[in-house]
Design a protein around this motif. Sequence first.
Motif, PDB file in Angstrom:
ATOM      1  N   UNK A   1       0.853  -1.177   0.000  1.00 27.86           N
ATOM      2  CA  UNK A   1       0.000   0.000   0.000  1.00 27.86           C
ATOM      3  C   UNK A   1       0.893   1.232   0.000  1.00 27.86           C
ATOM      4  N   UNK A   2       0.708   2.084  -1.001  1.00 27.91           N
ATOM      5  CA  UNK A   2       1.496   3.311  -1.046  1.00 27.91           C
ATOM      6  C   UNK A   2       1.192   4.195   0.151  1.00 27.91           C
ATOM      7  N   UNK A   3      -0.049   4.189   0.561  1.00 30.46           N
ATOM      8  CA  UNK A   3      -0.480   4.898   1.762  1.00 30.46           C
ATOM      9  C   UNK A   3      -1.664   4.138   2.328  1.00 30.46           C
ATOM     10  N   UNK A   4      -1.714   3.993   3.649  1.00 26.88           N
ATOM     11  CA  UNK A   4      -2.762   3.181   4.235  1.00 26.88           C
ATOM     12  C   UNK A   4      -4.122   3.840   4.116  1.00 26.88           C
ATOM     13  N   UNK A   5      -5.090   3.068   3.671  1.00 28.81           N
ATOM     14  CA  UNK A   5      -6.494   3.468   3.641  1.00 28.81           C
ATOM     15  C   UNK A   5      -7.304   2.281   4.161  1.00 28.81           C
ATOM     16  N   UNK A   6      -8.152   2.482   5.166  1.00 29.31           N
ATOM     17  CA  UNK A   6      -8.804   1.338   5.816  1.00 29.31           C
ATOM     18  C   UNK A   6      -9.688   0.517   4.882  1.00 29.31           C
ATOM     19  N   UNK A   7     -10.498   1.177   4.068  1.00 27.89           N
ATOM     20  CA  UNK A   7     -11.355   0.409   3.172  1.00 27.89           C
ATOM     21  C   UNK A   7     -10.539  -0.273   2.076  1.00 27.89           C
ATOM     22  N   UNK A   8      -9.498   0.391   1.586  1.00 25.19           N
ATOM     23  CA  UNK A   8      -8.642  -0.218   0.570  1.00 25.19           C
ATOM     24  C   UNK A   8      -7.968  -1.469   1.111  1.00 25.19           C
ATOM     25  N   UNK A   9      -7.582  -1.460   2.389  1.00 24.47           N
ATOM     26  CA  UNK A   9      -6.982  -2.651   2.987  1.00 24.47           C
ATOM     27  C   UNK A   9      -7.957  -3.820   2.938  1.00 24.47           C
ATOM     28  N   UNK A  10      -9.215  -3.573   3.269  1.00 24.95           N
ATOM     29  CA  UNK A  10     -10.216  -4.637   3.212  1.00 24.95           C
ATOM     30  C   UNK A  10     -10.434  -5.098   1.779  1.00 24.95           C
TER      31      UNK A  10
ATOM     32  N   UNK B   1     -11.789  -0.485  12.189  1.00 18.21           N
ATOM     33  CA  UNK B   1     -12.919  -0.775  13.064  1.00 18.21           C
ATOM     34  C   UNK B   1     -13.926   0.365  13.097  1.00 18.21           C
ATOM     35  N   UNK B   2     -13.457   1.594  12.870  1.00 13.65           N
ATOM     36  CA  UNK B   2     -14.357   2.740  12.894  1.00 13.65           C
ATOM     37  C   UNK B   2     -15.107   2.915  11.565  1.00 13.65           C
TER      38      UNK B   2
ATOM     39  N   UNK C   1      -3.600   7.590  27.012  1.00  8.47           N
ATOM     40  CA  UNK C   1      -4.001   7.515  25.609  1.00  8.47           C
ATOM     41  C   UNK C   1      -4.932   6.341  25.362  1.00  8.47           C
ATOM     42  N   UNK C   2      -4.640   5.208  25.969  1.00  7.59           N
ATOM     43  CA  UNK C   2      -5.499   4.031  25.809  1.00  7.59           C
ATOM     44  C   UNK C   2      -6.897   4.296  26.348  1.00  7.59           C
ATOM     45  N   UNK C   3      -6.977   4.981  27.488  1.00 10.64           N
ATOM     46  CA  UNK C   3      -8.284   5.308  28.055  1.00 10.64           C
ATOM     47  C   UNK C   3      -9.047   6.262  27.143  1.00 10.64           C
ATOM     48  N   UNK C   4      -8.355   7.237  26.576  1.00  9.10           N
ATOM     49  CA  UNK C   4      -9.005   8.174  25.652  1.00  9.10           C
ATOM     50  C   UNK C   4      -9.505   7.466  24.403  1.00  9.10           C
ATOM     51  N   UNK C   5      -8.717   6.534  23.884  1.00  9.40           N
ATOM     52  CA  UNK C   5      -9.081   5.854  22.644  1.00  9.40           C
ATOM     53  C   UNK C   5     -10.302   4.962  22.802  1.00  9.40           C
ATOM     54  N   UNK C   6     -10.696   4.698  24.036  1.00  8.35           N
ATOM     55  CA  UNK C   6     -11.919   3.920  24.245  1.00  8.35           C
ATOM     56  C   UNK C   6     -13.172   4.725  23.922  1.00  8.35           C
ATOM     57  N   UNK C   7     -13.044   6.033  23.819  1.00  8.94           N
ATOM     58  CA  UNK C   7     -14.190   6.880  23.490  1.00  8.94           C
ATOM     59  C   UNK C   7     -14.507   6.739  22.003  1.00  8.94           C
ATOM     60  N   UNK C   8     -15.743   6.499  21.639  1.00  8.63           N
ATOM     61  CA  UNK C   8     -16.089   6.274  20.223  1.00  8.63           C
ATOM     62  C   UNK C   8     -15.872   7.488  19.340  1.00  8.63           C
TER      63      UNK C   8
END
Length: 499
Positions: A209-218, A240-241, A399-406
């Motif tokens: 992947x030249x640059x990561x894109x979540x849907x392109x990865x799938x 996941x988002x 940071x992990x606690x913050x990332x739990x927020x949707x």
Amino acid sequence: MALIPLADIPRRGAARHGKSAWAIRHGDDIVTWGELADRATRRAHALRASGVTQGDLVTLALPNGSDFYEVMFALWTIGATPHVVSYRLPLAELRAIVAVANPKMVIAADPALRKGLAAAPADFGRDHADTAVIEPVIAPRWKAMSSGGSTGQPKIIVAPGLNALDPDRKPPLRFPAAGPILATGPVYHNMPVTTNIQALFEGHSIVGMSRFDPEEALRLIDRFAIQWTSFVPTMMMRIWRLPDGVRANYDVSSLETVWHWAAPMPPELKQAWIDWLGPEKIWELYGGTEGIVTTILNGVEWLAHRGSVGRPHLDKIRIVDDGGRDLPAGEVGEIFALPAGGRGSTYAYIGAETRSTPDGYETLGDFGWLDEDGFLYIADRRTDMIVSGGANIFPAEVESALMAHPGIEGAVVIGLPDEDFGASVHAIVQPTDGWRGKLDQDMLVTFLRDRLVAYKLPRSFEFVDGQLRDDAGKVRRQQLREQRIAMREAAAPIHASSV
């Protein structure tokens, strides 16, 4: 069995799959095994003609793509050492790294970098007239990587192993018996380049992947029936988002092994992936470019040791306090390790010194603890730890606690100077698209109170639009901190729309 030179990988692939079978693809940039072998040979001749010889460092500032691999194999052919850096670096920073590395040559894709460093272009030597096969030169250094983004002090991490591999000794990466792998990360970071070369060595083609894109990865997983891939947690969060309907559009049932590494993994995110794909498919690796320790665990083990990064694969670990004493299970201290091959077997620094115990155990500066079963847990890095009012606060935990927020796409926590407490916790937050303009400090403090003790709560927040981590999950925490301090000293309010 005798060692096989890394330079022979393209020819071995052509013999195994056919010269016209594709070896590496990044969108429309597709190179066959035969083309890879031919271009590497031409480039090797061009490098020799430019004065590059065995043992020389050559700095590569190249993006993901066929140019990168062609030059790597060309350098190994003549016994030179690829020194890999980010092609995104500003000129001043790359100059500082080059000053430490003192390479024989620089090859860069960016025109500004080429001009500022008199570097050769990315296609250097590809069309060289000489195609005579060169007998590979076995040399004692197979790659060199750069580090120092978090401290601002450049250092070169040289891998002292031969530029050859033993086909009977394979790392525990769980590559499938056949088929391509999906390579998602930037090759200027250690794990992507290391695993990609190992995959090619074992005969796998690479879907890059030249640059990561979540849907392109799938989409790529679906199209190529990918069985093996790797991510950093930021990538997994972005996948996941995606809306449930978008994820459901793609068949990912071919996946057998999904690795994650390079950054702390929020427990809620890991649980979501385990529930989605199954615990036996989710694997985690912790280590550093220096290679002094590697820990591994799968999702089944993680469910029994939630939050762990695994047990040492072959290496030894000690948890040590500030006085150099070993700590018992459950107590946080600095992680020291001894690689299976002994001290000095996995790396050498240019531009930096090691920190070690008298018996040869070394540290990368990470803090953590071991449980009763020998599973390792990571707290954070020594250089990132915030001391506020005498209490140690590890940014990764906040940071992990913050990332739990949707509503949070990314978060970075830093310490800012505070007259009363010495340092205060400051959170830089990247909201998701749907939450932009809706998050505020009171909302997040309320959310965090159920997850963190009061003294770990951020005392200030800022909200940004730009990505906080790169595609390899790395963050320049020290740079962010220095920028905020400068803004404060200039009496500017701490807020931003981009990073």
